[in-house]
Structures are given as structure tokens and as C-alpha cells.
Design an enzyme around this catalytic site. Structure first.
Site, short mmCIF file in Angstrom:
data_model
loop_
_atom_site.label_atom_id
_atom_site.label_comp_id
_atom_site.label_asym_id
_atom_site.label_seq_id
_atom_site.Cartn_x
_atom_site.Cartn_y
_atom_site.Cartn_z
N SER A 122 0.83 -1.20 0.00
CA SER A 122 0.00 0.00 0.00
C SER A 122 0.87 1.25 0.00
O SER A 122 2.00 1.24 0.51
CB SER A 122 -0.86 -0.03 1.27
OG SER A 122 -1.42 1.24 1.50
N TYR A 147 -1.78 -1.46 11.07
CA TYR A 147 -2.06 -1.94 9.70
C TYR A 147 -0.94 -1.55 8.75
O TYR A 147 -0.40 -2.39 8.03
CB TYR A 147 -3.40 -1.37 9.19
CG TYR A 147 -3.58 -1.59 7.70
CD1 TYR A 147 -3.89 -2.84 7.20
CD2 TYR A 147 -3.39 -0.54 6.79
CE1 TYR A 147 -4.02 -3.05 5.83
CE2 TYR A 147 -3.52 -0.74 5.42
CZ TYR A 147 -3.84 -2.00 4.95
OH TYR A 147 -3.94 -2.22 3.60
N LYS A 151 2.16 -3.82 6.45
CA LYS A 151 2.56 -3.76 5.04
C LYS A 151 4.06 -3.54 4.92
O LYS A 151 4.73 -4.15 4.09
CB LYS A 151 1.79 -2.64 4.32
CG LYS A 151 0.30 -2.90 4.21
CD LYS A 151 -0.01 -4.16 3.44
CE LYS A 151 -1.47 -4.55 3.49
NZ LYS A 151 -1.74 -5.91 2.97
N1 LIG Z 1 -8.88 -1.61 -0.53
C1 LIG Z 1 -7.89 -0.77 -0.33
O1 LIG Z 1 -8.11 0.44 -0.26
C2 LIG Z 1 -6.46 -1.26 -0.22
C3 LIG Z 1 -5.40 -0.34 -0.37
C4 LIG Z 1 -4.09 -0.81 -0.25
C5 LIG Z 1 -3.84 -2.16 0.02
N2 LIG Z 1 -4.89 -3.01 0.18
C6 LIG Z 1 -4.62 -4.42 0.48
O2 LIG Z 1 -5.15 -5.22 -0.56
C7 LIG Z 1 -5.58 -6.49 -0.05
C8 LIG Z 1 -7.02 -6.73 -0.47
O3 LIG Z 1 -7.84 -5.66 -0.02
P1 LIG Z 1 -9.39 -5.63 -0.27
O4 LIG Z 1 -9.81 -4.21 -0.29
O5 LIG Z 1 -9.74 -6.50 -1.42
O6 LIG Z 1 -9.89 -6.29 1.10
P2 LIG Z 1 -11.09 -7.29 1.37
O7 LIG Z 1 -11.29 -7.31 2.84
O8 LIG Z 1 -12.25 -7.00 0.50
O9 LIG Z 1 -10.46 -8.69 0.91
C9 LIG Z 1 -9.60 -9.45 1.74
C10 LIG Z 1 -10.12 -10.88 1.74
O10 LIG Z 1 -9.24 -11.67 2.55
C11 LIG Z 1 -10.02 -12.54 3.33
N3 LIG Z 1 -9.22 -12.90 4.52
C12 LIG Z 1 -8.80 -12.08 5.51
N4 LIG Z 1 -8.08 -12.77 6.42
C13 LIG Z 1 -8.03 -14.07 5.98
C14 LIG Z 1 -7.45 -15.26 6.47
N5 LIG Z 1 -6.79 -15.30 7.63
N6 LIG Z 1 -7.59 -16.41 5.76
C15 LIG Z 1 -8.27 -16.40 4.59
N7 LIG Z 1 -8.85 -15.29 4.07
C16 LIG Z 1 -8.74 -14.14 4.76
C17 LIG Z 1 -11.31 -11.78 3.64
O11 LIG Z 1 -12.40 -12.62 3.95
C18 LIG Z 1 -11.52 -11.02 2.34
O12 LIG Z 1 -12.33 -11.76 1.43
C19 LIG Z 1 -5.36 -6.41 1.46
O13 LIG Z 1 -4.12 -7.02 1.75
C20 LIG Z 1 -5.31 -4.93 1.73
O14 LIG Z 1 -4.55 -4.65 2.88
C21 LIG Z 1 -6.20 -2.60 0.04
#
Ligand SMILES: NC(=O)c1ccc[n+]([C@@H]2O[C@H](COP(=O)([O-])OP(=O)(O)OC[C@H]3O[C@@H](n4cnc5c(N)ncnc54)[C@H](O)[C@@H]3O)[C@@H](O)[C@H]2O)c1
Length: 336
Positions: A122, A147, A151
Site C-alpha cells: 500500500s 495496519y 505492510k
Molecule cells: N482496498 C484498499 O483500499 C487497499 C489499499 C491498499 C492495500 N490493500 C490491500 O489489498 C488487499 C485486499 O484488499 P481488499 O480491499 O480486497 O480487502 P477485502 O477485505 O475486500 O479482501 C480481503 C479478503 O481476505 C479474506 N481474509 C482475511 N483474512 C483471511 C485469512 N486469515 N484467511 C483467509 N482469508 C482471509 C477476507 O475474507 C476477504 O475476502 C489487502 O491485503 C489490503 O490490505 C487494500
């Protein structure tokens, strides 16, 4: 293997992978998503990905999964907990979920003859960068939240592991601000509870689920006084994963650990995002300017030159196109 493949970014990436001919296995514990997402992916691609409901914090289950799926060649690791505020309240939950899961997967991959790994990082790793746009060479600043720290630590763990494991190739993608939904409105962002991000808060306010959007501060040193971010359409972001994975699987990487910014290169202020919503929806949004919120940085937008040149990837969608897809999705979700 796509961990967190039922989530917001993971589901869109699964669609793009399948459309490029990859066979995808999704691992997700549904802690922040639902199995119904599989129907959406299937409706778009005509192919149902293999799905295993599995908690990646359970090391024995991860080991067992890799024993049963010896043919896994590439992993895109989305699964993580992502709510910044909650991470401040429950740091150990975040360190456990975001760090342990990463370690268990890497432990398996390092035993393989060859493996490719993409990590969801991120732009939070940059904090308030000194210069805009932000290049990959900008210093990583002390994390503002557990958080954000997961990362930074995640990137370091991958770096250290790749250094001593030449057969493991990895890329960290540093996302800016993902938004929007698939244009088919079959999949999109489904925040549980109060949305943490601006765009779902806007669309939920417009649909009547929230009363009013609070804009935190209009006295920042930006043109209209509101904070600036780099909003990227989730489909563009998903495509960046496919290109990055292809680069590793085809052995085109220059080093066995690489980092890329994934954004549009354009900064938009909160008020510009609201204007975009009003333009594409034809509705007025109920919002109010309130005091600044602690911890918000003034501006962050990407220099995407490295991804453009090295990956041959560039974001295609405008803010309005991304907003239109977000609004279409919100309307569809609430109609059901
Ligand atoms: N959405 C954003 O703004 C953003 C920005 C930067 C980075 N990210 C990173 O991108 C990735 C995806 O983000 P997103 O927005 O799609 O999030 P999201 O919460 O929609 O998706 C994450 C998925 O991981 C699953 N999950 C969590 N812990 C788990 C575990 N222990 N075992 C199995 N499954 C598990 C959840 O059920 C969910 O379906 C994350 O790592 C997040 O930190 C997101």
C-alpha cells in the site's frame, strides 16, 4: 492461488486472471466477504474458480493445502485485515492475521523449485511523502498504524526471504486508492459496517444508507483545501496483478524482488471526487465540511513511470468511469 480472492480486489483480479486463461484457486475464510462472490465471478467469466474456505492463520491447513495442490506456480496474496482504525484498537489481531499468514505461505513457497509471489502492499508505506508524485524510491516512513506497519513488515519479510531464496520471485504492488466495481456490476466492494473509504461512503450516502458524508477539513494546503488521493479503478488495479504475475512466471524480472506503485498518477481532492459522483449520477450529495481528522495526510499520488515502463501497464479508466461503476454497483446491491 489467490488468497482473499472473494474480497474486493481479489475478486476482480480473479476475473482478469481467468480471462487470460489462468486456472485460479481461491482461498478465503469469508471473514470480510461472502461465497456469493463466486456467482458474480462465474457470471462474468463463464468459469467458476476452485474455492476452498480456509483460514490462513491455521498453519496446518496451509501446509495441507500446498500438499494437496503441488501444481501451484503463482500466489497472489490479498488476504489481510485492512481497517486502519481497528488495527490501532487491536494491534495483535492485525499482526497475527497479516504477518503469520504471509510467513506460512512463504514457508511453503520456499520449498518449491520455482514460485512467483505477488503481495498487496500500500502507499501507506510512504506516509506523508516529501515530494509529489511519489516514486518507489521515496523513503518508507514510520508507520502511522499497526495496519500500515504490517505492510512495511510484510515487504521486509519478502525482501529478506527472496535474498536467500533465488528460486522465489516476488513483487510488491503498492496500491494507491482502489475504487469502483466491475462494469457488469456482478462484483464490487462490499464493506461490512461503516465504510472506511471515501467512495463507498459517498455511494451509501446517496442511496440513503448513511445520512451525510463528513468531509474532514477544507483548510489543507491544497487548491480547494481538501485532501488529495490517487483513485484507481479496481479493474485497472486487477490488470496490474496479471501483468506482474506474467512478468515473474515468464522470468522477465530484473531482480527476484521488485516493487511497483499502482495508481493513476493523478491526484483528486475529496471535493473533486464528490463532484465526479454528482456528475455521473445526476444527484446532489448530502455532505458537510467538518474538522480535520487525526492522522490524515494532506496528499498522496503516484509516479507510475516504473510500472508504465517496466510492466508495460497503465491505468486506463478516468475518475468518472470508475465512479460510474461504483454507483451502478451500489444501486444493484441495494436493489437485491
Ligand atoms: N482496498 C484498499 O483500499 C487497499 C489499499 C491498499 C492495500 N490493500 C490491500 O489489498 C488487499 C485486499 O484488499 P481488499 O480491499 O480486497 O480487502 P477485502 O477485505 O475486500 O479482501 C480481503 C479478503 O481476505 C479474506 N481474509 C482475511 N483474512 C483471511 C485469512 N486469515 N484467511 C483467509 N482469508 C482471509 C477476507 O475474507 C476477504 O475476502 C489487502 O491485503 C489490503 O490490505 C487494500
Amino acid at each position: 492461488m489467490v488468497t482473499g480472492g472473494l474480497g474486493f480486489i481479489g475478486s476482480h483480479t480473479t476475473v482478469e486472471l481467468q480471462q487470460k486463461g489462468y486456472d485460479v484457486v481461491i482461498l478465503d475464510d469469508c471473514s470480510n466477504s461472502s461465497e456469493k462472490v463466486l456467482d458474480g465471478i462465474t457470471a462474468i467469466t463463464g468459469k467458476r474458480p476452485i474455492f476452498e474456505k480456509l483460514d490462513l492463520k491455521e498453519k496446518a491447513d496451509v501446509v495441507d493445502f500446498f500438499r494437496r495442490h503441488v501444481d501451484i506456480q503463482g500466489v497472489i496474496h490479498f488476504a489481510a485485515s485492512k481497517a486502519v482504525g481497528e488495527s490501532v484498537e487491536k494491534p495483535l489481531l492485525y499482526y497475527e492475521n497479516n504477518i503469520n499468514t504471509l510467513i506460512y505461505i512463504l514457508q511453503e513457497l520456499t520449498q518449491k523449485e520455482k514460485a512467483s509471489f505477488i503481495f498487496s502492499s500500500s502507499c501507506t508505506v510512504y506516509g506523508q511523502a516529501d515530494e509529489m508524485p511519489i516514486t518507489e524510491n521515496a523513503p518508507v516512513k514510520t508507520a502511522e498504524s499497526p495496519y500500515g506497519n504490517t505492510k512495511q513488515m510484510g515487504e521486509e519479510i519478502i525482501y529478506d526471504t527472496c535474498k536467500v531464496t533465488p528460486q522465489l520471485k516476488a513483487i510488491s504492488l503498492r496500491y494507491f486508492n482502489p475504487m469502483g466495481a466491475h462494469p457488469s456490476a456482478e462484483i464490487g466492494e462490499l464493506p461490512i459496517g461503516i465504510p472506511q473509504n471515501l467512495v463507498p461512503f459517498i455511494t451509501q450516502t446517496a442511496i440513503g444508507l448513511r445520512e451525510q458524508l463528513a468531509v474532514f477539513g477544507d483548510d489543507y494546503p491544497t487548491e480547494d483545501g481538501t485532501c488529495i488521493r490517487d483513485y484507481i479503478h479496481v479493474v485497472d488495479l486487477a490488470k496490474a496483478h496479471v501483468v506482474a504475475l506474467q512478468r515473474l512466471m515468464e522470468g522477465k524480472n530484473k531482480e527476484n524482488y521488485e516493487v511497483f506503485n499502482v495508481g493513476t498518477g493523478n491526484g483528486s481532492s475529496v471535493l473533486e471526487v464528490i463532484e465526479s459522483f454528482e456528475r455521473v449520477s445526476g444527484r446532489k450529495l448530502n455532505y458537510k465540511i467538518v474538522d480535520r481528522r487525526a492522522g490524515d495526510i494532506v496528499q498522496a499520488y503516484a509516479d507510475t513511470t516504473k510500472a508504465n515502463k517496466v510492466l508495460g501497464w497503465k491505468a486506463q479508466s478516468s475518475l468518472d468511469e470508475a465512479m460510474k461503476s461504483a454507483w451502478l454497483w451500489e444501486q444493484k446491491v441495494r436493489a437485491n
